[in-house]
Design a protein around this motif. Structure first.
Motif: not given
Length: 301
Positions: A246-253, A236-241, A218-231
């Protein structure tokens, strides 16, 4: 995974995509590939390429593959492609280079393989990289049908015998699907490295000339994807406060919500939810084994 692969590769004939009825690691898969290629051309040379790698330099990749095909077609060589080690990684196996090999034009094209070594500890990995003699083992191979068949017969005859049963049953008129359903689960579960490559004396390695990344964790996807301002990397649908890195992948509806946490991997699908520290990413296989061993959880895998 067959339907997904056909959807991603519509240019391939559907019958060219063959699924194992059960997982038996890489050696049986290689043997089955050799059998299928042999049906079309007994003198063919073919490549084995893992699917969980990222290569951006397609031209460089094709150039090295062409070298491998040329070398494998010139004689009884088991060719592997080694990745230039850029840092002391402990998550990869290594290949030690031996004597240099030259092509017909006198230009160096690779090296004899001195040995394959398993994933090292950090101190050993540092020594490997500093020596300049070691490449990462990416699991990429090129060989002729005849060379890999001979190697399997010599170094792992029980597997070769099982593949021979499949070959003869197909020749006898049975469909491939029905033969695999009955015979493939009986094959030894073993990797091609253990079954053949670590024992063979005719292995050669060609160093890579292209960029490469193993995205099998899972950490490898960071090297090929963008992050938000908090890293945080979010898919998918996720909220981080008040949460970072963190790495968050949501495909569960449903929505996945994080509050006040750092350095986690959170994966939510329709079947399961995974939460673990990023530092434990390479131990997920241990968790999968536990899930498979439990009757109440194995059906979700």
């Amino acid at each position: 995974q067959v339907d997904a692969i056909r959807g991603m590769c519509p240019e391939l004939p559907a019958e060219n995509i063959v699924a194992e009825p059960v997982g038996r690691d890489t050696a049986p898969a290689v043997g089955l590939a050799a059998l299928l290629v042999e049906q079309r051309d007994t003198d063919a040379v073919f490549a084995i390429l893992p699917s969980d790698h990222v290569v951006h330099d397609a031209a460089g990749f094709r150039h090295v593959l062409a070298k491998g095909f040329a070398l494998a077609g010139q004689g009884d060589h088991l060719v592997t492609i080694g990745i230039e080690a850029t840092h002391p990684a402990t998550g990869y196996g290594y290949i030690e280079k031996g004597a240099a090999l030259q092509g017909a034009d006198g230009i160096e094209i690779g090296n004899k393989v001195e040995r394959f070594v398993e994933k090292p500890d950090l101190a050993t990995a540092k020594a490997y990289v500093e020596s300049g003699r070691f490449l990462w083992n990416a699991g990429m191979f090129v060989w002729s049908v005849q060379s890999i068949r001979a190697a399997m017969a010599r170094y792992h005859p029980s597997l070769a015998n099982g593949l021979d049963r499949i070959r003869e049953a197909v020749r006898g008129g049975k469909t491939l699907d029905e033969v695999l359903a009955s015979e493939y689960p009986q094959l030894d579960r073993i990797s091609i490295d253990y079954a053949v490559m670590e024992k063979a004396s005719n292995s050669v390695v060609i160093p890579s000339e292209f960029d490469w990344d193993d995205v099998g964790e899972w950490p490898a996807i960071e090297r090929h994807s963008g992050k938000d301002a908090s890293g945080n990397l979010v898919r998918g649908l996720a909220v981080a406060v008040d949460s970072r890195d963190n790495i968050v992948y949501n495909d569960g509806g449903r929505v996945t919500a994080l509050l006040g946490v750092e350095d986690l991997i959170v994966v939510h699908t329709a079947d399961a939810t995974l939460v673990c520290p990023r530092s434990k990413a390479q131990q997920i296989k241990k968790l999968l084994k536990e899930l498979r061993d439990r009757e109440e959880t194995r059906r979700f895998l």
